[in-house]
Design a protein around this motif. Sequence first.
Motif, PDB file in Angstrom:
ATOM      1  N   ALA A 218      27.902  -4.007 -19.522  1.00  0.00           N
ATOM      2  CA  ALA A 218      27.674  -4.225 -18.092  1.00  0.00           C
ATOM      3  C   ALA A 218      26.227  -3.927 -17.712  1.00  0.00           C
ATOM      4  CB  ALA A 218      28.631  -3.357 -17.282  1.00  0.00           C
TER       5      ALA A 218
ATOM      6  N   VAL B 108      34.099  -4.912  -9.786  1.00  0.00           N
ATOM      7  CA  VAL B 108      33.269  -4.577 -10.940  1.00  0.00           C
ATOM      8  C   VAL B 108      33.279  -3.080 -11.198  1.00  0.00           C
ATOM      9  CG1 VAL B 108      30.922  -4.598 -11.842  1.00  0.00           C
ATOM     10  CG2 VAL B 108      31.818  -6.612 -10.667  1.00  0.00           C
ATOM     11  N   GLN B 109      33.168  -2.286 -10.149  1.00  0.00           N
ATOM     12  CA  GLN B 109      33.103  -0.837 -10.344  1.00  0.00           C
ATOM     13  C   GLN B 109      34.431  -0.279 -10.854  1.00  0.00           C
ATOM     14  OE1 GLN B 109      29.919  -0.107  -6.712  1.00  0.00           O
ATOM     15  NE2 GLN B 109      31.454   1.426  -7.076  1.00  0.00           N
TER      16      GLN B 109
ATOM     17  N   GLN C 129      32.035  -6.131  -5.526  1.00  0.00           N
ATOM     18  CA  GLN C 129      31.469  -4.867  -5.984  1.00  0.00           C
ATOM     19  C   GLN C 129      32.575  -3.886  -6.350  1.00  0.00           C
ATOM     20  OE1 GLN C 129      28.484  -3.248  -3.441  1.00  0.00           O
ATOM     21  NE2 GLN C 129      28.184  -1.405  -4.676  1.00  0.00           N
TER      22      GLN C 129
END
Length: 451
Positions: free
Chosen positions: A87, A72-73, A69
């Motif tokens: 995305a 991705v962020q 996570q």
Amino acid sequence: TEPEMTYKVAISFDRCKITSVTCGCGNKDIFYCAHVVALSLYRIRKPDQVKLRLPISETLFQMNRDQLQKFVQYLITAHHTEVLPTAQKLADEILSSNSEINQVHGAPDPTAGASIDDENCWHLDEEQVREQVKLFLSQGGYYGSGKQLNSMFAKVREMLRMRDSNGARMLTLITEQFMADPRLSLWRQQGTGITEKCRQLWDELGALWVCVVLNPHCKLEEKSCWLRQLRKWGEMDVCPLEDGNYGNELPNITNALTQSSGHNQDAGDSKPPVYQHVPVATSSQDSGESYLSLALEVALMGMGQQRVMPEGLYAQDKVCRNEEQIIARLQDLELDPVLVQTLRKQCILLLEGGPFSGLGEVIHRESVPMHTFAKYLFSALLPHDADLAYKLALRAMRLPVLETTAPSGDVTHPHHLVSVVPSRYPRWFTLGHLESQQCELASTMLTAAKG
């Protein structure tokens, strides 16, 4: 001095080939920019200083949920405007159980490279090739454009020499733009021939395709694909004929001669071929035919075909050069009894061939003279059949384009006429060369007659 600029460069490799490149300099050329070249050389010369990494799929596999996570962020934050729409779209599809993306196991990984069965080839910017060829053709009246196109042809030739699959790929892109040249339609509508400069470029294009098709290392399915494409181009109305004109009445031999000249352009310093008789598989074991004798027969038939002299200096010079190139190949043959028999048979057929033969009794006033070809036939045939050699050489001595009146004799029979088709006096730019070949033929016969 200009301030130093820093550019981001990315290069993808696959089995020792550069398969894709990107550079922030915005280079618009078919060749790699200086930054891509510099990075490639740095990677080659200092491999230990370039860190090798696992494919991104392997790295993601080692992460736990929190790390994924965070990854991705942070990625979305670093490239907010570029990545966020994609995305969000991918997130919606993954959360939908019926989406297509959930029907496929796994996910693509561009950093893992292709499989061993996938085809890999060097990076080629197809769009830039199209744009540059289109630009150069639009500047057809300028010297620099032809020079640039010849440079691109040289690049294709280099690729073919290195067995780079991009050679045929780049040649296809160039040919597509040549066929889309708007001047072809204009020349066809006006019924005029293409310019000398364009004719030279088209000849080079054809010679390169001969090198591609005759490449012994290409696969059969590739040859079939190219054959279909070449036929498709050849059937287009705007495709110019071999001599650059539209609507010639008599056939032209140069489309067959191009293969002979084009096939040998990449030979370099290779040794001359050793010719041998390979029997032709037929129902009759005693046919005596071989592929070598058939090749000689085809060459003699093509060279002796009556054909009209094309218009323009370049086209006429090309006829002479191609004829001399094929004769040079024929002179490499050592005439054994089988080849002598083939030679004698074809000479008789040429003398009795009627209007289709350049050595027949009736020829067109603007037919290509047979002096150079007859000189070869005379020299090759003289030790074996002197009567036939002199008969053929004397028949070839004529040059009807310079004759304005019919010869004396019985003019009631058309076969006594040198030319039965009246015509305007043509512009033969190679007339001086043809007259010198006529003199050489006469000199060869006189020297042989003196013993």
